[in-house]
Design a protein around this motif. Structure first.
Motif, PDB file in Angstrom:
ATOM      1  N   VAL A  30       0.851  -1.193   0.000  1.00 30.00           N
ATOM      2  CA  VAL A  30       0.000   0.000   0.000  1.00 30.00           C
ATOM      3  C   VAL A  30       0.884   1.239   0.000  1.00 30.00           C
ATOM      4  CG1 VAL A  30      -1.850   1.249   1.193  1.00 30.00           C
ATOM      5  CG2 VAL A  30      -1.740  -1.255   1.353  1.00 30.00           C
ATOM      6  N   ALA A  31       0.475   2.233  -0.802  1.00 30.70           N
ATOM      7  CA  ALA A  31       1.230   3.488  -0.873  1.00 30.70           C
ATOM      8  C   ALA A  31       0.288   4.675  -1.002  1.00 30.70           C
ATOM      9  CB  ALA A  31       2.175   3.484  -2.072  1.00 30.70           C
ATOM     10  N   VAL A  32       0.766   5.810  -0.511  1.00 28.70           N
ATOM     11  CA  VAL A  32       0.173   7.110  -0.820  1.00 28.70           C
ATOM     12  C   VAL A  32       1.194   7.786  -1.720  1.00 28.70           C
ATOM     13  CG1 VAL A  32      -0.572   9.343   0.060  1.00 28.70           C
ATOM     14  CG2 VAL A  32      -1.073   7.264   1.357  1.00 28.70           C
ATOM     15  N   LYS A  33       0.821   7.990  -2.977  1.00 23.18           N
ATOM     16  CA  LYS A  33       1.741   8.534  -3.975  1.00 23.18           C
ATOM     17  C   LYS A  33       1.364   9.980  -4.273  1.00 23.18           C
ATOM     18  CE  LYS A  33       4.019   5.903  -6.172  1.00 23.18           C
ATOM     19  NZ  LYS A  33       5.431   5.579  -6.042  1.00 23.18           N
ATOM     20  N   LYS A  34       2.338  10.873  -4.145  1.00 24.68           N
ATOM     21  CA  LYS A  34       2.118  12.290  -4.437  1.00 24.68           C
ATOM     22  C   LYS A  34       2.920  12.661  -5.676  1.00 24.68           C
ATOM     23  CE  LYS A  34       1.057  13.498   0.285  1.00 24.68           C
ATOM     24  NZ  LYS A  34       1.196  14.466   1.353  1.00 24.68           N
ATOM     25  N   TYR A  35       2.254  13.313  -6.624  1.00 26.36           N
ATOM     26  CA  TYR A  35       2.868  13.659  -7.901  1.00 26.36           C
ATOM     27  C   TYR A  35       2.736  15.152  -8.174  1.00 26.36           C
ATOM     28  CZ  TYR A  35       2.502   8.639  -8.802  1.00 26.36           C
ATOM     29  OH  TYR A  35       2.599   7.267  -8.723  1.00 26.36           O
ATOM     30  N   LYS A  36       3.720  15.676  -8.859  1.00 21.89           N
ATOM     31  CA  LYS A  36       3.670  17.044  -9.379  1.00 21.89           C
ATOM     32  C   LYS A  36       3.208  16.975 -10.827  1.00 21.89           C
ATOM     33  CE  LYS A  36       5.282  19.247  -5.799  1.00 21.89           C
ATOM     34  NZ  LYS A  36       4.378  20.068  -5.032  1.00 21.89           N
ATOM     35  N   GLN A  37       2.533  18.016 -11.282  1.00 18.11           N
ATOM     36  CA  GLN A  37       2.083  18.078 -12.671  1.00 18.11           C
ATOM     37  C   GLN A  37       3.251  17.752 -13.600  1.00 18.11           C
ATOM     38  OE1 GLN A  37       0.617  21.933 -13.824  1.00 18.11           O
ATOM     39  NE2 GLN A  37      -0.082  21.221 -15.806  1.00 18.11           N
ATOM     40  N   GLY A  38       3.014  16.850 -14.542  1.00 13.74           N
ATOM     41  CA  GLY A  38       4.038  16.472 -15.501  1.00 13.74           C
ATOM     42  C   GLY A  38       4.838  15.236 -15.119  1.00 13.74           C
ATOM     43  N   ASP A  39       4.753  14.787 -13.855  1.00 12.21           N
ATOM     44  CA  ASP A  39       5.447  13.554 -13.464  1.00 12.21           C
ATOM     45  C   ASP A  39       4.917  12.393 -14.302  1.00 12.21           C
ATOM     46  OD1 ASP A  39       6.898  14.882 -11.521  1.00 12.21           O
ATOM     47  OD2 ASP A  39       5.781  14.033  -9.822  1.00 12.21           O
ATOM     48  N   LYS A  40       5.819  11.499 -14.692  1.00 10.77           N
ATOM     49  CA  LYS A  40       5.436  10.359 -15.523  1.00 10.77           C
ATOM     50  C   LYS A  40       6.092   9.093 -15.001  1.00 10.77           C
ATOM     51  CE  LYS A  40       4.926  13.001 -19.767  1.00 10.77           C
ATOM     52  NZ  LYS A  40       5.311  13.141 -21.180  1.00 10.77           N
ATOM     53  N   GLU A  41       5.462   7.973 -15.307  1.00 12.57           N
ATOM     54  CA  GLU A  41       6.041   6.668 -15.056  1.00 12.57           C
ATOM     55  C   GLU A  41       5.944   5.869 -16.348  1.00 12.57           C
ATOM     56  OE1 GLU A  41       4.363   4.719 -11.646  1.00 12.57           O
ATOM     57  OE2 GLU A  41       4.969   6.326 -10.295  1.00 12.57           O
ATOM     58  N   ASP A  42       6.983   5.109 -16.652  1.00 11.15           N
ATOM     59  CA  ASP A  42       7.011   4.321 -17.876  1.00 11.15           C
ATOM     60  C   ASP A  42       5.918   3.256 -17.877  1.00 11.15           C
ATOM     61  OD1 ASP A  42       9.245   5.690 -18.837  1.00 11.15           O
ATOM     62  OD2 ASP A  42      10.637   4.281 -17.900  1.00 11.15           O
ATOM     63  N   ALA A  43       5.507   2.886 -19.089  1.00 10.49           N
ATOM     64  CA  ALA A  43       4.536   1.803 -19.237  1.00 10.49           C
ATOM     65  C   ALA A  43       5.103   0.538 -18.607  1.00 10.49           C
ATOM     66  CB  ALA A  43       4.218   1.574 -20.707  1.00 10.49           C
ATOM     67  N   HIS A  44       4.263  -0.149 -17.837  1.00 14.94           N
ATOM     68  CA  HIS A  44       4.680  -1.378 -17.176  1.00 14.94           C
ATOM     69  C   HIS A  44       3.470  -2.260 -16.921  1.00 14.94           C
ATOM     70  CE1 HIS A  44       3.302   0.945 -13.686  1.00 14.94           C
ATOM     71  NE2 HIS A  44       3.159  -0.223 -13.072  1.00 14.94           N
ATOM     72  N   TYR A  45       3.756  -3.461 -16.483  1.00 18.48           N
ATOM     73  CA  TYR A  45       2.701  -4.389 -16.075  1.00 18.48           C
ATOM     74  C   TYR A  45       3.231  -5.257 -14.950  1.00 18.48           C
ATOM     75  CZ  TYR A  45       5.209  -7.912 -18.812  1.00 18.48           C
ATOM     76  OH  TYR A  45       6.172  -8.760 -19.300  1.00 18.48           O
TER      77      TYR A  45
END
Length: 106
Positions: A30-45
């Protein structure tokens, strides 16, 4: 009783079979993820885990669709998704079961 700070955890992950953690378990992550506008994560599965994302605030893009506060996205094993924060955003992410090393970049 134990007490922890979210900012002491790695990338917001606070429950799972890793360290540091507030609760060590292999049942889930479990996580609480905080992002700034424009943050990206690569495609994954994931091959093993189902991943559930709840948008707490902001707007994000997953599966080529925009999601907003209150939306819940469930990704089954094998489903590919990338991530982009359209605005500043906060998500809660749950992975079931907890499966370390189960992230495959496309």
């Amino acid at each position: 009783m134990k007490n922890f700070k979210l900012d002491e955890m790695i990338k917001g992950w606070f429950v799972g079979g890793f360290s540091p953690t507030a609760l060590s378990t292999e049942s889930c992550e479990v996580a609480v993820k905080k992002y700034k506008q424009g943050d990206k994560e690569d495609a994954h599965y994931h091959k093993i885990a189902t991943e559930v994302t709840v948008v707490i605030s902001g707007t994000i893009k997953m599966l080529d669709k925009e999601w907003h506060e209150g939306d819940i996205i469930v990704l089954s094993p094998g489903e590919i998704s990338s991530f982009e924060a359209i605005t500043d955003a906060t998500n809660v992410v749950v992975k079931l079961p907890g499966a370390l090393n189960d992230k495959y970049i496309v």
